[in-house]
Design a protein around this motif. Sequence first.
Motif, PDB file in Angstrom:
ATOM      1  N   LEU A  33       0.825  -1.210   0.000  1.00  0.00           N
ATOM      2  CA  LEU A  33       0.000   0.000   0.000  1.00  0.00           C
ATOM      3  C   LEU A  33       0.861   1.263   0.000  1.00  0.00           C
ATOM      4  O   LEU A  33       0.547   2.231  -0.692  1.00  0.00           O
ATOM      5  CB  LEU A  33      -0.940   0.005   1.210  1.00  0.00           C
ATOM      6  N   SER A  34       1.932   1.238   0.766  1.00  0.00           N
ATOM      7  CA  SER A  34       2.835   2.400   0.801  1.00  0.00           C
ATOM      8  C   SER A  34       3.427   2.670  -0.574  1.00  0.00           C
ATOM      9  O   SER A  34       3.493   3.821  -1.027  1.00  0.00           O
ATOM     10  CB  SER A  34       3.965   2.166   1.799  1.00  0.00           C
ATOM     11  N   ILE A  35       3.843   1.613  -1.257  1.00  0.00           N
ATOM     12  CA  ILE A  35       4.401   1.771  -2.601  1.00  0.00           C
ATOM     13  C   ILE A  35       3.345   2.309  -3.551  1.00  0.00           C
ATOM     14  O   ILE A  35       3.613   3.217  -4.356  1.00  0.00           O
ATOM     15  CB  ILE A  35       4.985   0.431  -3.098  1.00  0.00           C
ATOM     16  N   ALA A  36       2.125   1.786  -3.474  1.00  0.00           N
ATOM     17  CA  ALA A  36       1.046   2.243  -4.352  1.00  0.00           C
ATOM     18  C   ALA A  36       0.735   3.721  -4.116  1.00  0.00           C
ATOM     19  O   ALA A  36       0.521   4.482  -5.065  1.00  0.00           O
ATOM     20  CB  ALA A  36      -0.203   1.393  -4.129  1.00  0.00           C
ATOM     21  N   ILE A  37       0.735   4.146  -2.871  1.00  0.00           N
ATOM     22  CA  ILE A  37       0.466   5.562  -2.547  1.00  0.00           C
ATOM     23  C   ILE A  37       1.573   6.452  -3.107  1.00  0.00           C
ATOM     24  O   ILE A  37       1.300   7.524  -3.656  1.00  0.00           O
ATOM     25  CB  ILE A  37       0.307   5.734  -1.022  1.00  0.00           C
ATOM     26  N   CYS A  38       2.816   6.005  -3.012  1.00  0.00           N
ATOM     27  CA  CYS A  38       3.933   6.791  -3.557  1.00  0.00           C
ATOM     28  C   CYS A  38       3.807   6.943  -5.071  1.00  0.00           C
ATOM     29  O   CYS A  38       4.003   8.030  -5.612  1.00  0.00           O
ATOM     30  CB  CYS A  38       5.265   6.129  -3.219  1.00  0.00           C
ATOM     31  N   PHE A  39       3.474   5.853  -5.762  1.00  0.00           N
ATOM     32  CA  PHE A  39       3.314   5.934  -7.210  1.00  0.00           C
ATOM     33  C   PHE A  39       2.156   6.851  -7.584  1.00  0.00           C
ATOM     34  O   PHE A  39       2.258   7.649  -8.513  1.00  0.00           O
ATOM     35  CB  PHE A  39       3.083   4.540  -7.808  1.00  0.00           C
ATOM     36  N   ALA A  40       1.058   6.767  -6.853  1.00  0.00           N
ATOM     37  CA  ALA A  40      -0.102   7.615  -7.145  1.00  0.00           C
ATOM     38  C   ALA A  40       0.250   9.088  -6.929  1.00  0.00           C
ATOM     39  O   ALA A  40      -0.102   9.943  -7.737  1.00  0.00           O
ATOM     40  CB  ALA A  40      -1.286   7.213  -6.270  1.00  0.00           C
ATOM     41  N   GLY A  41       0.967   9.381  -5.864  1.00  0.00           N
ATOM     42  CA  GLY A  41       1.383  10.756  -5.596  1.00  0.00           C
ATOM     43  C   GLY A  41       2.282  11.298  -6.691  1.00  0.00           C
ATOM     44  O   GLY A  41       2.117  12.431  -7.143  1.00  0.00           O
ATOM     45  N   GLY A  42       3.219  10.481  -7.150  1.00  0.00           N
ATOM     46  CA  GLY A  42       4.099  10.895  -8.238  1.00  0.00           C
ATOM     47  C   GLY A  42       3.339  11.122  -9.532  1.00  0.00           C
ATOM     48  O   GLY A  42       3.605  12.065 -10.270  1.00  0.00           O
ATOM     49  N   PHE A  43       2.366  10.266  -9.792  1.00  0.00           N
ATOM     50  CA  PHE A  43       1.565  10.416 -11.016  1.00  0.00           C
ATOM     51  C   PHE A  43       0.793  11.726 -11.001  1.00  0.00           C
ATOM     52  O   PHE A  43       0.797  12.472 -11.979  1.00  0.00           O
ATOM     53  CB  PHE A  43       0.598   9.237 -11.152  1.00  0.00           C
ATOM     54  N   PHE A  44       0.125  12.025  -9.893  1.00  0.00           N
ATOM     55  CA  PHE A  44      -0.674  13.248  -9.834  1.00  0.00           C
ATOM     56  C   PHE A  44       0.198  14.494  -9.799  1.00  0.00           C
ATOM     57  O   PHE A  44      -0.177  15.529 -10.347  1.00  0.00           O
ATOM     58  CB  PHE A  44      -1.640  13.207  -8.645  1.00  0.00           C
ATOM     59  N   ALA A  45       1.372  14.417  -9.195  1.00  0.00           N
ATOM     60  CA  ALA A  45       2.292  15.553  -9.215  1.00  0.00           C
ATOM     61  C   ALA A  45       2.766  15.814 -10.645  1.00  0.00           C
ATOM     62  O   ALA A  45       2.833  16.963 -11.084  1.00  0.00           O
ATOM     63  CB  ALA A  45       3.483  15.289  -8.295  1.00  0.00           C
ATOM     64  N   GLY A  46       3.066  14.751 -11.379  1.00  0.00           N
ATOM     65  CA  GLY A  46       3.474  14.902 -12.771  1.00  0.00           C
ATOM     66  C   GLY A  46       2.364  15.477 -13.632  1.00  0.00           C
ATOM     67  O   GLY A  46       2.597  16.307 -14.502  1.00  0.00           O
ATOM     68  N   LYS A  47       1.145  15.034 -13.368  1.00  0.00           N
ATOM     69  CA  LYS A  47      -0.008  15.542 -14.122  1.00  0.00           C
ATOM     70  C   LYS A  47      -0.182  17.040 -13.862  1.00  0.00           C
ATOM     71  O   LYS A  47      -0.414  17.811 -14.793  1.00  0.00           O
ATOM     72  CB  LYS A  47      -1.256  14.772 -13.707  1.00  0.00           C
ATOM     73  N   HIS A  48      -0.063  17.447 -12.621  1.00  0.00           N
ATOM     74  CA  HIS A  48      -0.179  18.865 -12.265  1.00  0.00           C
ATOM     75  C   HIS A  48       0.918  19.682 -12.948  1.00  0.00           C
ATOM     76  O   HIS A  48       0.666  20.762 -13.475  1.00  0.00           O
ATOM     77  CB  HIS A  48      -0.103  19.043 -10.751  1.00  0.00           C
ATOM     78  N   TYR A  49       2.139  19.152 -12.957  1.00  0.00           N
ATOM     79  CA  TYR A  49       3.260  19.851 -13.590  1.00  0.00           C
ATOM     80  C   TYR A  49       2.993  20.030 -15.082  1.00  0.00           C
ATOM     81  O   TYR A  49       3.246  21.102 -15.635  1.00  0.00           O
ATOM     82  CB  TYR A  49       4.549  19.058 -13.370  1.00  0.00           C
ATOM     83  N   ARG A  50       2.499  18.985 -15.757  1.00  0.00           N
ATOM     84  CA  ARG A  50       2.211  19.091 -17.192  1.00  0.00           C
ATOM     85  C   ARG A  50       1.117  20.117 -17.456  1.00  0.00           C
ATOM     86  O   ARG A  50       1.183  20.868 -18.432  1.00  0.00           O
ATOM     87  CB  ARG A  50       1.806  17.729 -17.760  1.00  0.00           C
ATOM     88  N   GLN A  51       0.111  20.184 -16.588  1.00  0.00           N
ATOM     89  CA  GLN A  51      -0.946  21.179 -16.759  1.00  0.00           C
ATOM     90  C   GLN A  51      -0.375  22.593 -16.651  1.00  0.00           C
ATOM     91  O   GLN A  51      -0.704  23.464 -17.450  1.00  0.00           O
ATOM     92  CB  GLN A  51      -2.044  21.005 -15.709  1.00  0.00           C
ATOM     93  N   GLN A  52       0.483  22.820 -15.666  1.00  0.00           N
ATOM     94  CA  GLN A  52       1.090  24.136 -15.489  1.00  0.00           C
ATOM     95  C   GLN A  52       1.968  24.487 -16.688  1.00  0.00           C
ATOM     96  O   GLN A  52       1.986  25.626 -17.147  1.00  0.00           O
ATOM     97  CB  GLN A  52       1.914  24.182 -14.199  1.00  0.00           C
ATOM     98  N   GLU A  53       2.690  23.494 -17.202  1.00  0.00           N
ATOM     99  CA  GLU A  53       3.546  23.714 -18.364  1.00  0.00           C
ATOM    100  C   GLU A  53       2.700  24.080 -19.583  1.00  0.00           C
ATOM    101  O   GLU A  53       3.046  24.991 -20.337  1.00  0.00           O
ATOM    102  CB  GLU A  53       4.343  22.439 -18.629  1.00  0.00           C
ATOM    103  N   ASN A  54       1.582  23.398 -19.781  1.00  0.00           N
ATOM    104  CA  ASN A  54       0.698  23.699 -20.907  1.00  0.00           C
ATOM    105  C   ASN A  54       0.090  25.093 -20.785  1.00  0.00           C
ATOM    106  O   ASN A  54      -0.036  25.807 -21.782  1.00  0.00           O
ATOM    107  CB  ASN A  54      -0.410  22.647 -21.030  1.00  0.00           C
ATOM    108  N   LEU A  55      -0.285  25.481 -19.571  1.00  0.00           N
ATOM    109  CA  LEU A  55      -0.831  26.825 -19.372  1.00  0.00           C
ATOM    110  C   LEU A  55       0.214  27.892 -19.683  1.00  0.00           C
ATOM    111  O   LEU A  55      -0.092  28.900 -20.319  1.00  0.00           O
ATOM    112  CB  LEU A  55      -1.326  26.988 -17.927  1.00  0.00           C
ATOM    113  N   ALA A  56       1.440  27.660 -19.257  1.00  0.00           N
ATOM    114  CA  ALA A  56       2.511  28.623 -19.528  1.00  0.00           C
ATOM    115  C   ALA A  56       2.781  28.714 -21.032  1.00  0.00           C
ATOM    116  O   ALA A  56       3.001  29.808 -21.558  1.00  0.00           O
ATOM    117  CB  ALA A  56       3.784  28.216 -18.785  1.00  0.00           C
TER     118      ALA A  56
END
Length: 61
Positions: free
Chosen positions: A14-37
């Motif tokens: 579960l800890s590993i799954a939570i870490c992967f999910a957090g990384g995925f959503f952080a990456g998604k947020h970063y891509r959204q910010q990059e697209n807006l810029a």
Amino acid sequence: MNKTTQRRLIFILLSIAICFAGGFFAGKHYRQQENLALEKAKQEAKAAVQQAKRERWLDVE
């Protein structure tokens, strides 16, 4: 496999799954910010081109 070992294994998985999910959503947020810029930069470039065209048109007259 006893219950303690099973619980530890489940906790680790579960800890590993939570870490992967957090990384995925952080990456998604970063891509959204990059697209807006990028979109903002495109709009600013278009505005600069329009301004240059207007200034050139006024200089010709």
